[in-house]
Enzyme design. Structure first.
Site, short mmCIF file in Angstrom:
data_model
loop_
_atom_site.label_atom_id
_atom_site.label_comp_id
_atom_site.label_asym_id
_atom_site.label_seq_id
_atom_site.Cartn_x
_atom_site.Cartn_y
_atom_site.Cartn_z
N ASN A 61 99.35 102.93 -37.40
CA ASN A 61 99.97 102.04 -38.39
C ASN A 61 101.21 101.37 -37.82
OD1 ASN A 61 101.13 104.67 -38.55
ND2 ASN A 61 101.94 104.27 -40.59
N GLU A 63 104.45 99.13 -39.08
CA GLU A 63 105.19 98.71 -40.28
C GLU A 63 106.14 97.55 -39.97
OE1 GLU A 63 106.87 102.30 -41.97
OE2 GLU A 63 104.86 103.01 -42.54
N CYS A 72 97.78 99.18 -41.69
CA CYS A 72 97.33 100.57 -41.57
C CYS A 72 96.70 100.81 -40.20
CB CYS A 72 96.28 100.89 -42.62
SG CYS A 72 96.89 100.93 -44.31
N GLU A 74 93.84 102.29 -39.55
CA GLU A 74 92.39 102.01 -39.54
C GLU A 74 92.12 100.55 -39.24
OE1 GLU A 74 94.19 103.63 -41.76
OE2 GLU A 74 93.00 104.97 -43.02
N CYS A 111 93.06 103.96 -47.38
CA CYS A 111 93.45 103.22 -48.59
C CYS A 111 92.33 102.26 -49.00
CB CYS A 111 94.76 102.45 -48.35
SG CYS A 111 94.55 100.95 -47.39
N CYS A 114 91.55 99.38 -46.50
CA CYS A 114 90.85 99.85 -45.30
C CYS A 114 89.39 100.19 -45.63
CB CYS A 114 91.56 101.04 -44.68
SG CYS A 114 93.13 100.56 -43.91
#
Ligand code: THU
Length: 159
Positions: A61, A63, A72, A74, A111, A114
């Site tokens: 991930n 940010e 993310c 994934e 999430c 994803c």
């Protein structure tokens, strides 16, 4: 009105119950957490993909001070794989995550965004993607994103 039952079954096991290839992919996801850039959440997520020819692609991930600009693990891994190997289907994805205390006890789950991107990959290559979700207490083994994303929206849904 009748009720439609959408019940699912997923696997739960320990690392040593999995094949060597699955264990290797989970260890790659664990290692990928080291490449997380997560100064805001302090939640480091790693993902490792196995492509049809055995190539492995990792992601973590990333940010941003402007929160929605992050991504993310994934999707970082999937978009990286797609950008370099668009001809290779994704067969398996492993995910691991750690917080300030270490790796999560419960398996990390993807999430909603994803899940939708993993679904698009299943739809693109017309084959299911196995999903290995790591937790220190055990691992969820899921045979297709459809198991954790019922009532899917795909290209055909627009016809
Ligand atoms: N995150 C992931 O990378 N994957 C998930 O499946 C859940 C959440 C990231 C996004 C953000 O950087 C941090 O975890 C906290 O939400």
């Amino acid at each position: 009105m009748k009720t439609i039952d959408l019940s699912i079954k997923i696997g739960f096991c320990q690392l040593d119950e999995l094949s060597e290839q699955d264990q290797k992919l989970i260890n790659s996801a664990i290692a990928a957490t080291a490449n997380s850039y997560s100064p805001y959440s302090h939640f480091a997520v790693g993902a490792a993909l196995l492509l049809a020819d055995g190539t492995e692609v990792r992601g973590a991930n990333q940010e941003n001070a402007a929160f929605p600009s992050g991504l993310c693990a994934e999707r970082s891994a999937i978009f990286a794989a797609q950008s370099v190997h668009p001809d290779k289907a994704i067969t398996t994805i492993a995910i691991a995550a750690k917080n300030g205390y270490g790796f999560t006890q419960d398996p990390i789950v993807p999430c909603g965004s994803c899940r939708q991107v993993i679904l698009e990959m299943e739809d693109r290559y017309k084959q299911p993607i196995r999903i290995l979700l790591y937790g220190t207490d055990g691992i969820y083994v899921i045979n297709s994103i459809k198991d954790i994303l019922p009532l899917q929206f795909v290209a055909n849904s627009m016809k």
